[in-house]
Motif scaffolding. Structure first.
Motif, PDB file in Angstrom:
ATOM      1  N   LEU A 123      50.514  39.883  42.021  1.00 49.90           N
ATOM      2  CA  LEU A 123      51.038  39.999  40.653  1.00 49.90           C
ATOM      3  C   LEU A 123      50.905  41.426  40.127  1.00 49.90           C
ATOM      4  CD1 LEU A 123      49.769  36.752  38.888  1.00 49.90           C
ATOM      5  CD2 LEU A 123      52.137  37.472  39.147  1.00 49.90           C
ATOM      6  N   THR A 124      49.785  42.072  40.433  1.00 51.71           N
ATOM      7  CA  THR A 124      49.563  43.446  40.010  1.00 51.71           C
ATOM      8  C   THR A 124      50.614  44.371  40.613  1.00 51.71           C
ATOM      9  OG1 THR A 124      47.189  43.067  39.771  1.00 51.71           O
ATOM     10  CG2 THR A 124      47.899  45.358  40.007  1.00 51.71           C
ATOM     11  N   ILE A 125      50.884  44.213  41.886  1.00 46.53           N
ATOM     12  CA  ILE A 125      51.893  45.044  42.557  1.00 46.53           C
ATOM     13  C   ILE A 125      53.271  44.800  41.950  1.00 46.53           C
ATOM     14  CG2 ILE A 125      53.101  45.424  44.754  1.00 46.53           C
ATOM     15  CD1 ILE A 125      50.346  44.846  46.127  1.00 46.53           C
ATOM     16  N   LEU A 126      53.605  43.553  41.702  1.00 46.37           N
ATOM     17  CA  LEU A 126      54.894  43.201  41.097  1.00 46.37           C
ATOM     18  C   LEU A 126      55.033  43.817  39.700  1.00 46.37           C
ATOM     19  CD1 LEU A 126      57.510  41.435  41.321  1.00 46.37           C
ATOM     20  CD2 LEU A 126      56.210  39.671  40.146  1.00 46.37           C
TER      21      LEU A 126
ATOM     22  N   ILE B 199      54.144  44.555  28.962  1.00 44.10           N
ATOM     23  CA  ILE B 199      53.799  44.324  30.367  1.00 44.10           C
ATOM     24  C   ILE B 199      52.523  45.057  30.772  1.00 44.10           C
ATOM     25  CG2 ILE B 199      54.556  44.728  32.753  1.00 44.10           C
ATOM     26  CD1 ILE B 199      57.412  44.176  31.806  1.00 44.10           C
ATOM     27  N   VAL B 200      52.267  46.238  30.191  1.00 43.67           N
ATOM     28  CA  VAL B 200      51.125  47.030  30.657  1.00 43.67           C
ATOM     29  C   VAL B 200      49.792  46.305  30.449  1.00 43.67           C
ATOM     30  CG1 VAL B 200      50.642  48.445  28.601  1.00 43.67           C
ATOM     31  CG2 VAL B 200      50.273  49.374  30.882  1.00 43.67           C
ATOM     32  N   VAL B 201      49.640  45.549  29.361  1.00 39.76           N
ATOM     33  CA  VAL B 201      48.377  44.830  29.178  1.00 39.76           C
ATOM     34  C   VAL B 201      48.253  43.678  30.177  1.00 39.76           C
ATOM     35  CG1 VAL B 201      48.041  45.485  26.758  1.00 39.76           C
ATOM     36  CG2 VAL B 201      49.287  43.398  27.283  1.00 39.76           C
ATOM     37  N   ILE B 202      49.374  43.088  30.532  1.00 40.50           N
ATOM     38  CA  ILE B 202      49.361  42.032  31.545  1.00 40.50           C
ATOM     39  C   ILE B 202      49.018  42.639  32.903  1.00 40.50           C
ATOM     40  CG2 ILE B 202      50.742  40.239  32.676  1.00 40.50           C
ATOM     41  CD1 ILE B 202      52.352  40.067  30.000  1.00 40.50           C
TER      42      ILE B 202
ATOM     43  N   LYS C 144      35.031  39.169  43.084  1.00 44.45           N
ATOM     44  CA  LYS C 144      35.718  38.210  43.939  1.00 44.45           C
ATOM     45  C   LYS C 144      37.165  38.665  44.084  1.00 44.45           C
ATOM     46  CE  LYS C 144      36.981  33.407  44.469  1.00 44.45           C
ATOM     47  NZ  LYS C 144      37.178  32.136  43.819  1.00 44.45           N
ATOM     48  N   PHE C 145      37.594  38.938  45.302  1.00 50.58           N
ATOM     49  CA  PHE C 145      38.955  39.407  45.554  1.00 50.58           C
ATOM     50  C   PHE C 145      39.939  38.245  45.440  1.00 50.58           C
ATOM     51  CE2 PHE C 145      42.541  40.133  48.407  1.00 50.58           C
ATOM     52  CZ  PHE C 145      43.059  41.293  47.845  1.00 50.58           C
ATOM     53  N   SER C 146      41.092  38.508  44.804  1.00 48.05           N
ATOM     54  CA  SER C 146      42.141  37.508  44.670  1.00 48.05           C
ATOM     55  C   SER C 146      43.467  38.097  45.147  1.00 48.05           C
ATOM     56  CB  SER C 146      42.279  37.059  43.212  1.00 48.05           C
ATOM     57  OG  SER C 146      43.442  36.263  43.059  1.00 48.05           O
ATOM     58  N   LEU C 147      43.980  37.577  46.238  1.00 48.79           N
ATOM     59  CA  LEU C 147      45.253  38.030  46.769  1.00 48.79           C
ATOM     60  C   LEU C 147      46.385  37.729  45.781  1.00 48.79           C
ATOM     61  CD1 LEU C 147      46.917  39.260  49.051  1.00 48.79           C
ATOM     62  CD2 LEU C 147      47.066  36.964  50.065  1.00 48.79           C
ATOM     63  N   GLY C 148      46.328  36.597  45.126  1.00 53.91           N
ATOM     64  CA  GLY C 148      47.366  36.226  44.166  1.00 53.91           C
ATOM     65  C   GLY C 148      47.479  37.232  43.027  1.00 53.91           C
ATOM     66  N   TYR C 149      46.335  37.613  42.468  1.00 54.49           N
ATOM     67  CA  TYR C 149      46.351  38.606  41.395  1.00 54.49           C
ATOM     68  C   TYR C 149      46.769  39.978  41.921  1.00 54.49           C
ATOM     69  CZ  TYR C 149      44.526  35.594  37.744  1.00 54.49           C
ATOM     70  OH  TYR C 149      44.386  34.609  36.812  1.00 54.49           O
TER      71      TYR C 149
ATOM     72  N   TYR D 288      45.336  43.215  33.044  1.00 59.61           N
ATOM     73  CA  TYR D 288      44.656  41.932  33.243  1.00 59.61           C
ATOM     74  C   TYR D 288      44.677  41.528  34.720  1.00 59.61           C
ATOM     75  CZ  TYR D 288      43.619  36.957  32.878  1.00 59.61           C
ATOM     76  OH  TYR D 288      43.075  35.714  33.051  1.00 59.61           O
ATOM     77  N   THR D 289      45.865  41.564  35.323  1.00 61.77           N
ATOM     78  CA  THR D 289      45.959  41.133  36.722  1.00 61.77           C
ATOM     79  C   THR D 289      45.205  42.082  37.646  1.00 61.77           C
ATOM     80  OG1 THR D 289      48.095  42.256  37.066  1.00 61.77           O
ATOM     81  CG2 THR D 289      48.151  39.924  36.386  1.00 61.77           C
ATOM     82  N   PHE D 290      45.194  43.380  37.306  1.00 64.85           N
ATOM     83  CA  PHE D 290      44.453  44.343  38.124  1.00 64.85           C
ATOM     84  C   PHE D 290      42.953  44.036  38.110  1.00 64.85           C
ATOM     85  CE2 PHE D 290      42.082  48.346  38.563  1.00 64.85           C
ATOM     86  CZ  PHE D 290      42.456  48.665  39.861  1.00 64.85           C
ATOM     87  N   VAL D 291      42.402  43.814  36.941  1.00 65.06           N
ATOM     88  CA  VAL D 291      40.964  43.496  36.854  1.00 65.06           C
ATOM     89  C   VAL D 291      40.669  42.188  37.561  1.00 65.06           C
ATOM     90  CG1 VAL D 291      39.075  42.925  35.270  1.00 65.06           C
ATOM     91  CG2 VAL D 291      40.593  44.846  34.751  1.00 65.06           C
TER      92      VAL D 291
END
Length: 128
Positions: A12-15, A41-44, A4-9, A47-50
């Motif tokens: 966040l991933t790009i940020l 930050i890298v583990v976060i 399921k694609f999430s624009l919000g995540y 998380y947001t990437f997945v």
């Protein structure tokens, strides 16, 4: 788990990725930020990437990310990047890394604990 694609995540991933690039380039001489904050930050970021592409139980994902991060760290202990023939300075050499540190594992744990805060605040929905 379902795709399921999430624009919000994604945003966040790009940020977070931009923050990591800044840490690696602009703050490269600031030891605290480069050595500790980047590892938190890298583990976060992972998380947001997945979560950008997959809807999955947050606790399982956070646990998996922590284990993955520890595996990469222990690979550094055994000089896996060099044994695989990656040249110093190459992308894969940088991704795998070259120096084991218990402090890095502690930073990964802190990042994962920070991820758990919204999970437990929203434990009825498990939406984070």
């Amino acid at each position: 788990m379902k795709i399921k694609f999430s624009l919000g995540y994604l945003l966040l991933t790009i940020l977070l990725f931009c923050a990591e690039v800044l840490i690696a380039t602009v703050f490269k001489n600031n030891f605290f930020i480069r050595a500790y904050l980047g590892d938190v930050i890298v583990v976060i970021l992972l998380y947001t990437f997945v979560r950008t592409f997959i809807k999955i139980n947050s606790i399982k994902l956070i646990s998996g990310i922590f284990l993955f991060s520890c595996l990469i760290e222990f690979a550094q202990y055994f000089n896996v990047a060099e044994k695989l023939g990656f040249q110093k300075g190459s992308l894969m050499y940088i991704v795998i890394g070259n120096s084991f540190s218990w402090i890095d594992i502690l930073c990964y744990a802190v990042g994962c604990m920070l991820l758990l805060i919204p999970v437990y605040l929203n434990r009825n929905t498990m939406s984070f």
